[in-house]
Scaffold this motif. Structure first.
Motif, mmCIF file in Angstrom:
data_model
loop_
_atom_site.group_PDB
_atom_site.id
_atom_site.type_symbol
_atom_site.label_atom_id
_atom_site.label_comp_id
_atom_site.label_asym_id
_atom_site.label_seq_id
_atom_site.Cartn_x
_atom_site.Cartn_y
_atom_site.Cartn_z
ATOM 1 N N ASP A 1 0.831 -1.197 0.000
ATOM 2 C CA ASP A 1 0.000 0.000 0.000
ATOM 3 C C ASP A 1 0.875 1.260 0.000
ATOM 4 O O ASP A 1 0.612 2.226 -0.728
ATOM 5 C CB ASP A 1 -0.915 -0.027 1.224
ATOM 6 N N TRP A 2 1.887 1.226 0.801
ATOM 7 C CA TRP A 2 2.808 2.368 0.844
ATOM 8 C C TRP A 2 3.469 2.547 -0.525
ATOM 9 O O TRP A 2 3.524 3.642 -1.063
ATOM 10 C CB TRP A 2 3.879 2.147 1.927
ATOM 11 N N LEU A 3 3.944 1.426 -1.088
ATOM 12 C CA LEU A 3 4.571 1.461 -2.415
ATOM 13 C C LEU A 3 3.621 2.063 -3.450
ATOM 14 O O LEU A 3 4.006 2.931 -4.235
ATOM 15 C CB LEU A 3 4.951 0.032 -2.842
ATOM 16 N N HIS A 4 2.391 1.612 -3.400
ATOM 17 C CA HIS A 4 1.404 2.067 -4.382
ATOM 18 C C HIS A 4 1.199 3.575 -4.272
ATOM 19 O O HIS A 4 1.117 4.282 -5.282
ATOM 20 C CB HIS A 4 0.083 1.318 -4.172
ATOM 21 N N ASP A 5 1.145 4.061 -3.058
ATOM 22 C CA ASP A 5 0.983 5.502 -2.859
ATOM 23 C C ASP A 5 2.161 6.282 -3.435
ATOM 24 O O ASP A 5 1.983 7.332 -4.048
ATOM 25 C CB ASP A 5 0.849 5.807 -1.363
ATOM 26 N N ARG A 6 3.338 5.748 -3.243
ATOM 27 C CA ARG A 6 4.547 6.395 -3.794
ATOM 28 C C ARG A 6 4.470 6.435 -5.314
ATOM 29 O O ARG A 6 4.778 7.435 -5.941
ATOM 30 C CB ARG A 6 5.814 5.632 -3.369
ATOM 31 N N LEU A 7 4.069 5.291 -5.905
ATOM 32 C CA LEU A 7 4.006 5.205 -7.366
ATOM 33 C C LEU A 7 2.966 6.171 -7.922
ATOM 34 O O LEU A 7 3.188 6.841 -8.933
ATOM 35 C CB LEU A 7 3.655 3.771 -7.798
ATOM 36 N N MET A 8 1.829 6.250 -7.231
ATOM 37 C CA MET A 8 0.761 7.145 -7.667
ATOM 38 C C MET A 8 1.215 8.598 -7.611
ATOM 39 O O MET A 8 0.836 9.416 -8.445
ATOM 40 C CB MET A 8 -0.475 6.959 -6.780
ATOM 41 N N ALA A 9 2.013 8.904 -6.601
ATOM 42 C CA ALA A 9 2.479 10.276 -6.445
ATOM 43 C C ALA A 9 3.511 10.609 -7.518
ATOM 44 O O ALA A 9 3.531 11.707 -8.063
ATOM 45 C CB ALA A 9 3.092 10.452 -5.057
ATOM 46 N N LYS A 10 4.339 9.652 -7.816
ATOM 47 C CA LYS A 10 5.455 9.915 -8.726
ATOM 48 C C LYS A 10 5.020 9.943 -10.184
ATOM 49 O O LYS A 10 5.465 10.779 -10.960
ATOM 50 C CB LYS A 10 6.545 8.841 -8.533
ATOM 51 N N PHE A 11 4.143 8.999 -10.568
ATOM 52 C CA PHE A 11 3.857 8.828 -11.998
ATOM 53 C C PHE A 11 2.474 9.328 -12.389
ATOM 54 O O PHE A 11 1.479 8.633 -12.204
ATOM 55 C CB PHE A 11 4.010 7.362 -12.388
ATOM 56 N N ASN A 12 2.447 10.546 -12.925
ATOM 57 C CA ASN A 12 1.172 11.067 -13.410
ATOM 58 C C ASN A 12 0.913 10.676 -14.849
ATOM 59 O O ASN A 12 -0.231 10.648 -15.292
ATOM 60 C CB ASN A 12 1.146 12.596 -13.349
ATOM 61 N N VAL A 13 1.991 10.422 -15.564
ATOM 62 C CA VAL A 13 1.851 10.141 -16.992
ATOM 63 C C VAL A 13 2.036 8.651 -17.282
ATOM 64 O O VAL A 13 2.145 8.249 -18.421
ATOM 65 C CB VAL A 13 2.846 10.982 -17.825
ATOM 66 N N ILE A 14 2.105 7.870 -16.235
ATOM 67 C CA ILE A 14 2.178 6.421 -16.394
ATOM 68 C C ILE A 14 1.066 5.802 -15.557
ATOM 69 O O ILE A 14 0.841 6.197 -14.408
ATOM 70 C CB ILE A 14 3.568 5.887 -15.953
ATOM 71 N N ALA A 15 0.355 4.863 -16.175
ATOM 72 C CA ALA A 15 -0.758 4.225 -15.478
ATOM 73 C C ALA A 15 -0.220 3.205 -14.471
ATOM 74 O O ALA A 15 0.610 2.375 -14.813
ATOM 75 C CB ALA A 15 -1.673 3.530 -16.477
ATOM 76 N N ILE A 16 -0.683 3.327 -13.236
ATOM 77 C CA ILE A 16 -0.224 2.431 -12.161
ATOM 78 C C ILE A 16 -1.273 1.334 -11.951
ATOM 79 O O ILE A 16 -2.456 1.642 -11.782
ATOM 80 C CB ILE A 16 -0.034 3.230 -10.846
ATOM 81 N N VAL B 1 9.137 1.292 -17.667
ATOM 82 C CA VAL B 1 9.548 2.355 -16.744
ATOM 83 C C VAL B 1 9.371 1.904 -15.293
ATOM 84 O O VAL B 1 10.287 1.997 -14.471
ATOM 85 C CB VAL B 1 8.764 3.665 -17.009
ATOM 86 N N LEU B 2 8.195 1.384 -15.003
ATOM 87 C CA LEU B 2 7.908 0.995 -13.623
ATOM 88 C C LEU B 2 8.858 -0.090 -13.128
ATOM 89 O O LEU B 2 9.277 -0.070 -11.970
ATOM 90 C CB LEU B 2 6.453 0.518 -13.494
ATOM 91 N N SER B 3 9.189 -1.033 -14.022
ATOM 92 C CA SER B 3 9.999 -2.178 -13.592
ATOM 93 C C SER B 3 11.410 -1.781 -13.153
ATOM 94 O O SER B 3 12.096 -2.565 -12.514
ATOM 95 C CB SER B 3 10.081 -3.214 -14.721
ATOM 96 N N THR B 4 11.823 -0.570 -13.541
ATOM 97 C CA THR B 4 13.176 -0.159 -13.167
ATOM 98 C C THR B 4 13.198 1.005 -12.192
ATOM 99 O O THR B 4 14.257 1.531 -11.865
ATOM 100 C CB THR B 4 13.994 0.245 -14.420
#
Lengths: 540, 540
Positions: free
Chosen positions: B242-257, B293-296
């Motif tokens: 959940d924490w990871l997901h929040d970080r990803l959502m915050a970081k990537f606006n132009v990439i679908a999480i 992108v996400l995988s790295t």
């Protein structure tokens, strides 16, 4: 060639048709008798012309008037049936199809009839039963007395008792019997067995046809029956089957009669309904053919073979005046000489009452399941698979949107899945006709049988009671006692012969039905597998 | 080794447990810090002893107090989540599992987060991002600034606009980027493509385990993740995802999480639920691994590899202070030089918004169908087949009743049919886990993606609008204009790269899912066929 008739019953003509309303006592001049289907054309005193039912009038100054005819089209009474009618039916309705609708509106009263198989009131009318050519049955010219005029709804009613008492106590007149029906013992068992059918035959019902008469005024369905012993096709309508069934129910109290399909009001002329009714009647006919006694009885053979209108009417009258009916039918039966001990048979009877009652419930339960599944195949299951199919198909179509004319394998594949499930949905709808419906139709026959069997066993119980009563009261009168014991034993052997026949049917015909059902289900699921396999192959 | 702490927040201890209620401002003497799960034991001024959350107190006279800690167990507020918190999270909750229940009660708020992907408020806190060893990614030491402190629920909010404006107009500070992410053009198409993953890897989630701490006071599920590149197992809980997901959502606006499975309150420790959640998390992880992108990305690799508590805390802090978030993330992107004409791209964007919206609806629809079928397999279909089975079985048993110990083939056969349908009923129940549930889980991921894509396309539209606005107002300032155009093009290329990635996923992964589903359905129906075949063979 006009002649005058007197109106015997009121008849209300259907407005907007060629029918004419007539009132009791009125005098009409008949102008045409060749209208067909039991209709005549005539003119009333007000010079109005129209059609009316032939059966509602009597010819004035006719030299030999027939007995008072009963209207086949009764005044509105949905519970009415032949068996319950207070009047004897002397009218010859080979062709009076005009009452077909009434028949159809009578509704589901076979189950009622099923329970009223043991009653008759003999009367003294004597009529010669017609000679009917049936294979290997010899010349069955029987002089019978009596007409079945009443049927009780309760087998314990006084009619039932008196019918049975008359036979057991030998107070009924001894009737001439042309052909004995044999029951054999099997080993040391009490179980009686009907003599085996010497020349088995089958009857195929084919091509139900919708026919119209009177310029389209009336229409009906004719079923073509071809017995294998004659290969001569006869045409019968549901009403003929219904008449036959009533005769069988009246005649055989100690033999279970398979039920006819329910009378139905709506959709009678829809192709699907007609084909299904054909299948149902085929089941009825099949059971009749398989039964050692029923398959050779006169009224049945008359029904299967008669192609001549005059002969039909004659046979019909004779059947209705048959005296070897109800308990008196046992006069035809030749059972093993060996006396049966009450102490041996009584518990077996109780046991079998429990058995057939349980069987009856279980068959009913499986029938409900079959009917339920049949409905669900056509709506619920079909709908579920259509919905699955549509969901996939819509997604596959959405895949296409962004292709700009490019071929998308994913789109094609997902749409294929969709189509496959929609096809499977349709398979479900079609399948019920192949498995659940035939299963239901077969169970319907056996349900009719199992609901008769407790009555037959109860007749045995009542005979046994009567015997014991006589044993208590008639000490010393050994000849009377011997006769009572003998007749009771005949009923016992008969009841066990019927039970034995049911067991045989269960182990052969019903078992085969189950196997066929399973085979059809297997084919169905194999079909689904094949459809899914095809779709999967397109993925590669 | 006792020391004193000051209570920062009120805490209400659970009655009947070892917990103790504490009030803000109160001073406690800590007696144990090794209780675990974020709990400490202490004594208050009334000499009462008990457990309290470590995060609710601060050490008195500590030489280097941490920044004001936020309570992880918030005062009752079911809508609260990391992303919406007004306070920064500096507490290190590697092990503070005591708030697990609260997590689980937060409920379904991922969809909400999904729609709030474009906002950030940089601040000036500078922290060094830890070095993380990831394969073939080089040394990704990045000095970032800024912490995500707020997320808007509306992408059109001022935060969104300012974040985007800042990037497009180059008013955001240029940040140091250690590794560029490349987008390539495909032929003459506008379509951008992410650079291919050079070293693809997979991550297996295995053996979810229920563990307890503090003598059974708290329990949780730990999932074991093993990345193929390291083969080192790491243990992660849902809260870490959940924490990871929040970080990803915050970081990537132009990439679908990809979305995480919903938080659930009940049945969390049931075996079935746990195994299903494992499968759902596996889908999340799979999507992450497949995305170039996400995988790295650092936070993901940190999540996959970190086994040391200190390193975890450090990486966590750094991720939370990452400045290359939101629109600023585009500073990492190296897109083709070729300028994109608005006239070419605008209709394509509109077209794709329609496309993904339609896709989103269709996926949702198929998800509903899959969920519906899954439920029906476990109840309706199972029930129907059980009912069929029971009807046959009861009839077969009734057949037995009159056998007097004799073997009845018919009874055995009909009972066999019954058993077979009951087995098929159970097959239905088990089957859903093999086909409908995996299909649903996969669609759940894609539904998350398709609900992000319109937002990404809207960001492109807003960039385009901003560009046109600048073109109208800043005549002559060619360098400014060129930079604005360049940055808008980068966003356009990025949006198309994401679209292209989705198309690829659709044509490979989603198509494979469909194929697998079909294969499972095929196996299921083959299984039914086999059961029916076996039963049929026993008839002979």
């Amino acid at each position: 060639m006009s002649f005058k008739v007197r109106v015997l019953y009121d008849f209300q003509g259907e407005p907007g048709t060629a029918e004419m309303s007539i009132s009791t006592g009125e005098t009409l001049t008949v102008t045409r008798t060749d209208v067909g289907d039991g209709w005549w054309e005539g003119i009333n005193s007000k010079k109005q012309s129209g059609l009316f039912p032939e059966a509602y009038v009597e010819r004035i100054a006719a030299s030999n008037p027939p007995s008072i005819p009963a209207p086949v089209l009764q005044p509105p009474n949905p519970q009415n049936s032949w068996g319950e009618s207070q009047q004897s039916h002397h009218d010859d309705d080979w062709d009076d199809d005009w009452d077909d609708d009434t028949y159809s509106e009578i509704g589901n009263n076979h189950t009622t009839n099923q329970q009223s198989i043991y009653s008759n009131e003999p009367n003294q009318n004597q009529l010669s039963y017609s000679n009917v050519d049936i294979p290997n049955m010899g010349n069955n010219s029987i002089d019978n007395k009596g007409t079945v005029t009443k049927k009780s709804l309760n087998i314990f009613s006084s009619y039932v008792k008196s019918g049975l008492e008359g036979y057991i106590l030998s107070t009924s007149p001894t009737l001439p019997v042309s052909k004995k029906i044999h029951i054999y013992r099997e080993g040391d068992e009490i179980i009686g067995k009907w003599e085996v059918i010497s020349n088995p035959y089958t009857v195929q019902i084919t091509s139900p046809k919708k026919a119209t008469k009177m310029g389209g005024l009336k229409s009906f369905i004719a079923y073509q029956l071809t017995p294998s012993f004659s290969n001569v096709e006869v045409s019968r309508r549901y009403k003929h089957f219904d008449w036959l069934h009533d005769r069988l129910m009246a005649k055989f109290n100690v033999i279970a009669i398979p039920p006819l399909p329910d009378k139905q009001v709506s959709g009678r002329y829809e192709e699907q309904f007609i084909e299904h009714r054909r299948a149902q009647l085929q089941e009825f006919v099949n059971y009749m053919c398989r039964h050692p006694v029923l398959s050779t009885c006169e009224v049945w053979i008359h029904f299967l073979t008669c192609t001549d209108e005059k002969q039909w009417k004659l046979g019909k009258r004779n059947a209705e005046r048959d005296q070897l009916v109800g308990a008196n039918f046992c006069q035809c039966i030749e059972a093993p000489e060996k006396e049966i001990l009450s102490s041996l048979v009584d518990p077996r009877i109780e046991e079998n009452i429990n058995y057939v009652t349980k069987m009856d419930q279980c068959i009913k339960n499986l029938m409900n399941t079959a009917q339920d599944q049949q409905k669900k195949c056509g709506n619920m299951y079909k709908r579920e698979f259509m919905k699955i199919g549509e969901s996939f198909f819509a997604l596959g179509s959405a895949f296409e949107q962004n292709q700009q004319g490019m071929y998308s394998k994913a789109s094609v594949d997902v749409k294929n899945i969709g189509s496959t499930y929609m096809i499977i949905g349709k398979l479900y709808e079609e399948q019920a006709k192949m498995d659940w419906q035939p299963l239901f139709d077969k169970l319907y026959i056996y349900k009719g049988i199992t609901s008769c069997l407790p009555d037959i066993l109860n007749i045995q119980k009542m005979s046994e009671q009567k015997k014991k009563e006589v044993e208590r009261t008639s000490q010393g009168q050994q000849t009377v006692l011997a006769e009572v014991r003998r007749r009771t034993d005949i009923i016992t052997y008969t009841a066990f012969a019927e039970l034995n026949h049911f067991q045989n049917e269960r182990d052969t015909d019903l078992r085969l039905t189950m196997k066929t059902f399973l085979q059809e289900q297997l084919n169905f699921y194999k079909n689904i597998v094949s459809k899914l396999e095809d779709t999967l192959q397109q993925f590669d």
